[in-house]
Design a protein around this motif. Structure first.
Motif, PDB file in Angstrom:
ATOM      1  N   VAL A  18       0.843  -1.205   0.000  1.00 45.09           N
ATOM      2  CA  VAL A  18       0.000   0.000   0.000  1.00 45.09           C
ATOM      3  C   VAL A  18       0.875   1.251   0.000  1.00 45.09           C
ATOM      4  O   VAL A  18       0.591   2.227  -0.714  1.00 45.09           O
ATOM      5  CB  VAL A  18      -0.961  -0.018   1.216  1.00 45.09           C
ATOM      6  N   THR A  19       1.973   1.240   0.770  1.00 48.42           N
ATOM      7  CA  THR A  19       2.889   2.380   0.799  1.00 48.42           C
ATOM      8  C   THR A  19       3.507   2.609  -0.581  1.00 48.42           C
ATOM      9  O   THR A  19       3.576   3.752  -1.068  1.00 48.42           O
ATOM     10  CB  THR A  19       4.009   2.144   1.837  1.00 48.42           C
ATOM     11  N   CYS A  20       3.933   1.542  -1.224  1.00 53.21           N
ATOM     12  CA  CYS A  20       4.531   1.646  -2.556  1.00 53.21           C
ATOM     13  C   CYS A  20       3.514   2.182  -3.559  1.00 53.21           C
ATOM     14  O   CYS A  20       3.825   3.073  -4.356  1.00 53.21           O
ATOM     15  CB  CYS A  20       5.055   0.279  -2.987  1.00 53.21           C
ATOM     16  N   LEU A  21       2.307   1.673  -3.521  1.00 52.60           N
ATOM     17  CA  LEU A  21       1.253   2.136  -4.429  1.00 52.60           C
ATOM     18  C   LEU A  21       0.950   3.610  -4.194  1.00 52.60           C
ATOM     19  O   LEU A  21       0.792   4.380  -5.148  1.00 52.60           O
ATOM     20  CB  LEU A  21       0.003   1.282  -4.238  1.00 52.60           C
ATOM     21  N   SER A  22       0.906   4.013  -2.925  1.00 48.25           N
ATOM     22  CA  SER A  22       0.658   5.428  -2.603  1.00 48.25           C
ATOM     23  C   SER A  22       1.765   6.318  -3.144  1.00 48.25           C
ATOM     24  O   SER A  22       1.499   7.395  -3.705  1.00 48.25           O
ATOM     25  CB  SER A  22       0.551   5.618  -1.090  1.00 48.25           C
ATOM     26  N   LEU A  23       3.007   5.898  -2.999  1.00 45.77           N
ATOM     27  CA  LEU A  23       4.129   6.689  -3.507  1.00 45.77           C
ATOM     28  C   LEU A  23       4.101   6.795  -5.031  1.00 45.77           C
ATOM     29  O   LEU A  23       4.418   7.848  -5.598  1.00 45.77           O
ATOM     30  CB  LEU A  23       5.457   6.091  -3.039  1.00 45.77           C
ATOM     31  N   ILE A  25       1.412   6.725  -6.910  1.00 48.40           N
ATOM     32  CA  ILE A  25       0.315   7.646  -7.246  1.00 48.40           C
ATOM     33  C   ILE A  25       0.750   9.090  -7.017  1.00 48.40           C
ATOM     34  O   ILE A  25       0.520   9.963  -7.862  1.00 48.40           O
ATOM     35  CB  ILE A  25      -0.948   7.299  -6.429  1.00 48.40           C
ATOM     36  N   ILE A  26       1.404   9.347  -5.890  1.00 45.39           N
ATOM     37  CA  ILE A  26       1.880  10.706  -5.599  1.00 45.39           C
ATOM     38  C   ILE A  26       2.895  11.154  -6.648  1.00 45.39           C
ATOM     39  O   ILE A  26       2.836  12.286  -7.140  1.00 45.39           O
ATOM     40  CB  ILE A  26       2.479  10.775  -4.180  1.00 45.39           C
TER      41      ILE A  26
END
Length: 108
Positions: A18-23, A25-26
């Motif tokens: 989830v952290t990787c996916l969020s980064l 997207i950002i």
């Protein structure tokens, strides 16, 4: 005890995913905003006039550009490389004109 470690690693891998996916997207949003702002800066002087030429469906051309058959042409006597000319055209939201013979120049 083995089930505890399996559950723990699943939670850790889920959180990291989830952290990787969020980064990602950002990063995508930041790159999109940066690219969009640079495009606006580089093409803003070349936006066509919103005024139509009287009696036609054609827009007026920018200052120093020649209008012919609803197209605008910029004729330069500067000696530049193809790359420099292409960059100039890109900065004015246009493309280089390719002519096959001198007769086509008479139409402009």
């Amino acid at each position: 005890m083995a089930e505890f470690w399996n559950t723990l690693w699943r939670w850790i891998s889920g959180i990291l995913g989830v952290t990787c996916l969020s980064l990602i997207i950002i990063l995508g949003i930041l790159l999109n905003n940066t690219f969009h702002q640079e495009t606006i800066k580089s093409t803003s002087p070349a936006e066509p006039s919103t005024q139509f030429q009287e009696g036609t469906d054609c827009y007026f051309c920018q200052e120093r550009w020649i209008g012919s058959m609803c197209n605008c042409y910029f004729v330069s006597s500067d000696l530049e490389t193809w790359e420099e000319s292409r960059n100039f055209c890109a900065s004015n939201n246009s493309t280089l004109l390719q002519m096959d013979n001198r007769d086509e120049l008479a139409c402009i």
